[in-house]
Design a protein around this motif. Structure first.
Motif, short mmCIF file in Angstrom:
data_model
loop_
_atom_site.label_atom_id
_atom_site.label_comp_id
_atom_site.label_asym_id
_atom_site.label_seq_id
_atom_site.Cartn_x
_atom_site.Cartn_y
_atom_site.Cartn_z
N CYS A 100 11.66 -19.86 -35.60
CA CYS A 100 11.04 -18.79 -36.40
C CYS A 100 11.12 -17.44 -35.68
O CYS A 100 11.12 -16.40 -36.33
CB CYS A 100 9.58 -19.13 -36.70
SG CYS A 100 9.38 -20.43 -37.93
N CYS A 133 7.29 -21.03 -33.30
CA CYS A 133 8.37 -21.80 -32.67
C CYS A 133 9.60 -20.93 -32.41
O CYS A 133 9.76 -19.87 -33.02
CB CYS A 133 8.73 -22.99 -33.53
SG CYS A 133 9.72 -22.56 -34.98
N CYS A 166 3.70 -24.91 -35.47
CA CYS A 166 4.10 -23.51 -35.60
C CYS A 166 3.29 -22.88 -36.74
O CYS A 166 3.16 -23.46 -37.81
CB CYS A 166 5.59 -23.44 -35.89
SG CYS A 166 6.15 -21.79 -36.34
N CYS A 176 6.19 -22.26 -39.71
CA CYS A 176 6.95 -23.32 -40.37
C CYS A 176 6.31 -24.69 -40.24
O CYS A 176 6.79 -25.65 -40.84
CB CYS A 176 8.38 -23.37 -39.82
SG CYS A 176 8.47 -24.05 -38.14
N THR A 208 6.33 -26.84 -37.87
CA THR A 208 6.94 -27.87 -37.02
C THR A 208 6.21 -27.94 -35.69
O THR A 208 5.33 -27.13 -35.41
CB THR A 208 8.44 -27.60 -36.79
OG1 THR A 208 9.05 -28.82 -36.35
CG2 THR A 208 8.67 -26.52 -35.73
ZN ZN Z 1 8.36 -22.17 -36.79
#
Ligand code: ZN
Length: 197
Positions: free
Chosen positions: A71, A68, A56, A59, A61
């Motif tokens: 978010c 993502c 992402c 963030c 991840t």
């Molecule tokens: Zn994210």
């Protein structure tokens, strides 16, 4: 001609964490003898994931899109940023349903002995995100291991110097433990009782 397919499969499986030659061989025999269909599915799933999963842009991840779903979720409190080591730790915090802010996933921890430095866990990106104006509190939820604590310390000091409010999960999470393996109630408590770092 030398036979190479089976040794290559064992060698590939052996790269997985915690898998030695013996278990890798057992897995290979099992797939080839009892579950060829599963083996094909596994091969497809791996290819699909390796091609489609990325980080992402906010963030860090794993996600299949640029940003993502967490978010993108408009119900999330954008003033809070929770820093965790892994997607598994993020999932552990999510399961408590005690946190509605956003995340930054380090995808690791500082570990000088293993050669893992600030660049490897995206610290510059974290600092940029935290100081962008929206974030008011950064909650350090790295694991309560020696490396997790050291990582929290480094991040906390840097963010405080940049004028941010920094909190750390409260004690109660046993020392030496990884969030992923801590029960929900304990994590929820540690979140509610978080203290200034
Ligand atoms: Zn994210």
């Amino acid at each position: 001609m030398a036979e190479t397919a089976l040794p290559a499969l064992v060698e590939a499986l052996r790269r997985l964490p915690g898998v030695g030659v013996k278990s890798a061989s057992r897995m290979a025999y099992h797939l080839l003898q009892h579950d060829r269909e599963g083996a094909v599915r596994l091969a497809h799933a791996l290819t699909h994931a390796v091609e489609g999963v990325r980080h992402c842009s906010l963030c860090h991840t794993f996600t299949e899109e640029a940003v993502c779903p967490t978010c993108r979720d408009p119900r999330r409190d954008r003033a809070k940023l929770c820093v965790v080591e892994t997607p598994a730790d993020q999932a552990a915090v999510e399961r408590t349903q005690a946190y509605a802010g956003l995340y930054f996933v380090l995808m690791g921890r500082l570990s000088p002995l293993d050669g893992i430095g600030p660049r490897d866990i995206g610290l510059a990106k974290l600092f940029e995100r935290a100081t962008g104006g929206e974030v008011q509190e950064v909650i350090l939820a790295t694991n309560f291991t020696a490396e997790g604590e050291a990582t929290a310390h480094v991040i906390g000091e840097a963010l405080k110097q940049r004028g941010l409010q920094v909190t750390r999960l409260a004690r109660g999470v046993p020392a030496g433990s990884e969030l992923e393996y801590v029960d929900l109630g304990t994590i929820a408590h540690a979140l509610v009782d978080r203290r200034s770092s």
